[in-house]
Design a protein around this motif. Sequence first.
Motif, PDB file in Angstrom:
ATOM      1  N   GLY A 125       0.803  -1.216   0.000  1.00  0.00           N
ATOM      2  CA  GLY A 125       0.000   0.000   0.000  1.00  0.00           C
ATOM      3  C   GLY A 125       0.835   1.265   0.000  1.00  0.00           C
ATOM      4  N   ALA A 126       1.994   1.232  -0.671  1.00  0.00           N
ATOM      5  CA  ALA A 126       2.874   2.408  -0.708  1.00  0.00           C
ATOM      6  C   ALA A 126       2.112   3.624  -1.225  1.00  0.00           C
ATOM      7  N   HIS A 127       2.379   4.779  -0.611  1.00  0.00           N
ATOM      8  CA  HIS A 127       1.731   6.024  -1.007  1.00  0.00           C
ATOM      9  C   HIS A 127       2.460   6.725  -2.143  1.00  0.00           C
ATOM     10  N   GLY A 128       3.736   6.427  -2.315  1.00  0.00           N
ATOM     11  CA  GLY A 128       4.547   7.053  -3.348  1.00  0.00           C
ATOM     12  C   GLY A 128       5.867   6.303  -3.470  1.00  0.00           C
ATOM     13  N   PHE A 129       6.752   6.797  -4.325  1.00  0.00           N
ATOM     14  CA  PHE A 129       8.017   6.106  -4.587  1.00  0.00           C
ATOM     15  C   PHE A 129       9.133   7.099  -4.896  1.00  0.00           C
ATOM     16  N   ASN A 130      10.335   6.706  -4.579  1.00  0.00           N
ATOM     17  CA  ASN A 130      11.531   7.319  -5.136  1.00  0.00           C
ATOM     18  C   ASN A 130      12.081   6.283  -6.101  1.00  0.00           C
ATOM     19  N   VAL A 151      14.117   1.356  -6.523  1.00  0.00           N
ATOM     20  CA  VAL A 151      12.697   1.623  -6.365  1.00  0.00           C
ATOM     21  C   VAL A 151      12.438   1.571  -4.859  1.00  0.00           C
ATOM     22  N   VAL A 152      12.156   2.737  -4.272  1.00  0.00           N
ATOM     23  CA  VAL A 152      11.986   2.853  -2.826  1.00  0.00           C
ATOM     24  C   VAL A 152      10.549   3.264  -2.529  1.00  0.00           C
ATOM     25  N   PRO A 153       9.770   2.380  -1.886  1.00  0.00           N
ATOM     26  CA  PRO A 153       8.405   2.761  -1.533  1.00  0.00           C
ATOM     27  C   PRO A 153       8.399   3.780  -0.402  1.00  0.00           C
ATOM     28  N   ARG A 154       7.408   4.665  -0.427  1.00  0.00           N
ATOM     29  CA  ARG A 154       7.301   5.725   0.588  1.00  0.00           C
ATOM     30  C   ARG A 154       5.874   5.767   1.124  1.00  0.00           C
TER      31      ARG A 154
END
Length: 189
Positions: A125-130, A151-154
């Motif tokens: 349920g990641a809200h965004g990514f780097n 790919v880093v989930p945020r």
Amino acid sequence: MVREPSDRSSGPEEQEGVGEQDGFQRLWTPHRMAYIKGENKPSGPGRDDGCPFCEIPKGTDEDGLVIRRGTAVFAVLNLYPYNSGHLMVCPYRHVADYAELDDAEALELARFTQRALAALRKASGAHGFNVGMNLGTVAGAGIAAHLHQHVVPRWGGDTNFMPVIGRTKVLPQLLRDTRALLAESWPED
């Protein structure tokens, strides 16, 4: 300065004669010493110089933390993640620069990145990514000799007091469990 002893001991530094008790509790992360010392870092620019991204695909998915294998690239969890689910998409071929990828490698790297985003959204349920690459040592690449895209989930609030003040990241899941969850959540081609 003499401090009153507390009723809790947080480590050997609080033993008499070893160090002054300071009242801080400590989170010990000895596994990060391998990263600090540069262990498993290639000794040179060649694929035969100990490149982990060349070695990982030779083993099992579970041992190498490989999430998915493609024809030209593979997705693997980062051993030193910024957040839970931090993965990398790497070409099998040992190349250092994005401009060195052939068309098939570049296309599959892009498609794997899209699938990684979908898998992370489904699994966590990641809200965004780097998403990005550090090309070259001066750009921050830890392993500059072998291209890899992070790919880093945020999540909202994931930069709380722990990393900002405590310089500590709390990861709620073991890497093997994260690998299994993401492999299960990876969309089909």
